[in-house]
Design a protein around this motif. Structure first.
Motif, PDB file in Angstrom:
ATOM      1  N   GLU A 527      57.242  46.208  42.963  1.00 36.76           N
ATOM      2  CA  GLU A 527      56.614  44.908  43.147  1.00 36.76           C
ATOM      3  C   GLU A 527      56.630  44.529  44.622  1.00 36.76           C
ATOM      4  N   TRP A 528      55.574  43.839  45.040  1.00 36.60           N
ATOM      5  CA  TRP A 528      55.537  43.331  46.405  1.00 36.60           C
ATOM      6  C   TRP A 528      56.536  42.185  46.566  1.00 36.60           C
ATOM      7  N   MET A 566      50.271  47.544  41.318  1.00 40.86           N
ATOM      8  CA  MET A 566      50.164  46.664  42.486  1.00 40.86           C
ATOM      9  C   MET A 566      48.687  46.415  42.802  1.00 40.86           C
TER      10      MET A 566
END
Length: 684
Positions: A527-528, A566
């Motif tokens: 995850e960012w 993403m």
């Protein structure tokens, strides 16, 4: 022809070999491109041949048509890049027809392609050994970007801004090769700020004598945020939400209140953090600092700290724990004794999708525990709650919802420079090595070497990067055993390490006094980063007692993501984080989270579970959740079934519980069941 040229604005001439390029513009657009050849006559140079280029073909025209074009032009310009002999020949030819021309500086590349692009000192871009116009420079930059894998519009805009500022194409393209020109990589500076606060003398604190003697031995006055907390009643038992930047002294606020109340017989202190690595460090710190005043224990996971065999003692005076460790004690009915102070560090975890609802539920269950105990005792008056965070986008709402007084101190002890550079995965370690060496070879005015924290997105990458550093570097993550983590912490504190390479653990507060933070990626796992997480991490750079400034580097791989889930690429995320606003801290409940927390509240509080749900930070659809729990046989009435109790003790989501049940019913081995759970997690 004469009608076509009546509105000619500019006639432009530029020598190309033995001929002259002719460009005619009208209303800002090119309307004709041609070639002119001159001959020498007794009257001077005159047109010999005039060719008009149309659709790639050269069409001969009467040379007089060139003269007609020149006479109809509002202005005639000769390229400065034309050799002096050619310029003089053109001027002499035009003077023969009583025409004047001005020599101007132009873009040679445009001229070669039949375009007239005048340039000045303010607009020229240096490219190798010549000056070109902005359009040609941007075109060449875009070609370089395509070779680098392509950047998003935000990243291209940033590079174009730098191109116009520097007027040097080579310096900009070097950035794409990992060059570290600090004037170009620098994105901005977060200035050091100080807020005027009346500092509290430690000698004036109304605390237990044993605690006061410790404090006065360490320092004469409290730090600003600590002074604000004391002035606003933290030693009087008031609940507080303390929001202040990293390294401003928030932790001591909880210690002041908790140890003071413990020594005065008002109950033990719970100090809760999100990660095991943090709990380990706080446990060691508190044992060393307060072990002579009372027993210090730790509660992580289900029972004990790994590796050193120190078992959890619920009767201890100070309990350091993870959120899940204390929640497990509540879910399994452990007696934690009289709790005087609860400190929730990193309270912004409440907004996290995976863990936020569990922290929200744990707070509600722990408050229920304290209230129930107080109702049965004349001597115990309940707990004081202190919430700590460096980054909250909605502090007023959060404080009001938690029923705590907001203590907000917007202070940055040292300035932080933020830098952005572009590099592919293989190039990143080379850049990191240079940055680490450069920092470690520099001493601050306070005599400390520059040390670096490198954040990356996997344990494997931690080891890979640390092995490639020329100066001493070490990986640091939850997969290392306790003794090895402590050794890394000690080496960093002694300045024996130039860098540590870590995953998200350090962002949440493990105390490494680094001057520099490098983001090897902007992803944590798959995850960012959020703006909040990013701010927490970069806030590790620069400590007032050690450094003159902090430095942050984002190493961005163009057009890259690290998992197919993403949606954005790394360069998109970079500028979103750098320019983004802090996210609000709110807990959002989907069906799974609502069912999980409602079941845990029923296990802990029985028929009072709805009251626990109602005071949680997020809105829990209690009726729907109870209906699902009954449908799935997790509860019977408002009592947990044996299955429901087992699910709660293991912190299982409903979907994971069903996968385990299906595996058992299908006679799968425990290994296969675990494998199915892992695969399911990866696919989420």
């Amino acid at each position: 022809m004469s009608q076509q040229v009546t509105r000619v604005d500019t006639l432009f001439l530029h020598q190309t070999g033995d001929d002259y390029l002719v460009v005619v513009r009208r209303d800002g657009k090119r309307v004709l491109r041609g070639k002119l050849e001159l001959k020498q006559t007794n009257a001077g140079p005159r047109p010999l041949r005039f060719l008009v280029v149309q659709k790639g073909a050269e069409e001969p025209r009467d040379p007089s048509q060139f003269v007609e074009l020149a006479r109809s032009a509002s202005r005639i310009r000769i390229s400065q890049q034309t050799p002096s002999a050619g310029r003089e020949e053109l001027k002499a030819m035009l003077e023969g027809y009583q025409l004047e021309a001005l020599v101007v500086r132009t873009c040679r590349r445009c001229a070669i392609n039949g375009r007239y692009s005048p340039i000045t000192d303010d607009t020229a871009i240096k490219a190798e050994h010549e000056d070109i116009c902005r359009d040609c420079a941007v075109q060449e930059l875009e070609q370089e970007l395509s070779f680098a894998g392509g950047l998003t519009r935000a990243a291209q805009d940033r590079l174009e801004e730098l191109l116009y500022e520097t007027q040097d194409l080579t310096r900009i393209t070097n950035l794409l090769q990992g060059e570290l020109d600090p004037d170009l990589t620098k994105f901005d500076t977060i200035s050091a700020t100080t807020e005027d606060v009346d500092l509290v003398d430690t000698a004036d604190l109304d605390v237990h004598p044993n605690l006061k003697s410790m404090l006065t031995d360490r320092f004469e006055t409290l730090l600003p945020v600590q002074s604000l907390a004391v002035s606003n009643g933290v030693l009087d038992g008031d609940d507080q939400l303390v929001v202040s930047a990293t390294a401003t002294g928030k932790t001591l606020i909880g210690e002041l209140a908790g140890i003071d109340r413990m020594l005065k017989g008002k109950g033990k202190m719970l100090f809760l953090v999100p990660l095991v690595a943090l709990a380990n460090q706080k446990h060691e710190d508190f044992k060393e600092r307060y072990g002579h005043l009372g027993k210090v224990t730790i509660r992580v996971g289900a029972s004990r700290i790994n590796d050193d065999g120190n078992r959890f003692d619920p009767n201890a005076d100070v309990i350091v724990g993870t959120y899940e460790g204390i929640d497990h004690a509540l879910r399994t009915g452990k007696d934690l004794g009289d709790i005087g102070t609860v400190v929730i560090d990193e309270v912004h975890t409440l907004k996290e999708e995976e863990r936020g609802h569990r922290l929200d539920g744990m707070i509600s269950r722990l408050k229920h525990y304290c209230e129930s105990r107080a109702s049965r005792s004349d001597d115990y008056g309940g707990a004081q709650w202190i919430y700590l965070s460096a980054t909250v986008g909605n502090p007023n709402w959060l404080a009001q919802t938690l029923r705590a007084k907001l203590i907000e101190y917007e202070d940055r002890p040292v300035p932080i420079e933020r830098h952005v550079t572009f590099a592919d995965g293989q190039e990143k370690t080379r850049i990191e090595n240079r940055l680490v060496k450069r920092a470690f070879d520099t001493k601050s005015s306070k005599g400390y070497r520059g040390q670096t924290i490198i954040f990356t997105n996997s344990r494997r990458r931690c080891h890979e990067i640390s092995r490639k550093m020329e100066y001493n570097a070490a990986p640091y993550h939850a997969g290392l055993d306790y003794k090895r983590r402590k050794r890394v912490e000690r080496q960093f504190a002694d300045q024996d390490l130039a860098a540590v390479v870590t995953t998200a653990a350090l962002a949440a507060g493990v105390d490494f006094p680094a001057s520099q933070v490098i983001f090897d990626t902007l992803a944590m796992g798959i995850e960012w980063l959020s703006v909040q997480e990013f701010s927490q991490m970069l806030g590790r750079a620069g400590r007032p007692d050690y450094h003159d400034k902090g430095t942050v580097y984002l190493l961005i791989e163009p057009d890259t993501s690290y998992h197919n889930t993403m949606e954005m690429t790394e360069d998109e995320v970079a500028f979103k984080l750098l320019k983004g606003e802090m996210e609000e801290v709110r807990t959002v409940y989907d069906e799974s989270a609502a069912v999980e927390e409602t079941l845990a509240n029923i296990v802990v509080a029985g028929k009072k579970a709805k009251a626990l749900n109602d005071r949680m930070l997020g809105e829990v659809p209690t009726t729907h959740a109870v209906g699902k729990l009954i449908e799935w046989d997790f509860i019977d009435g408002l009592e947990p079934t044996p299955l429901g109790r087992a699910i709660t003790r293991q912190f299982l989501s409903p979907s994971d519980a069903f996968r385990i049940l299906d595996g058992i019913r299908n006679d799968l081995s425990p290994y296969d069941i675990v494998a199915d759970l892992e695969l399911a997690d990866e696919g989420r």
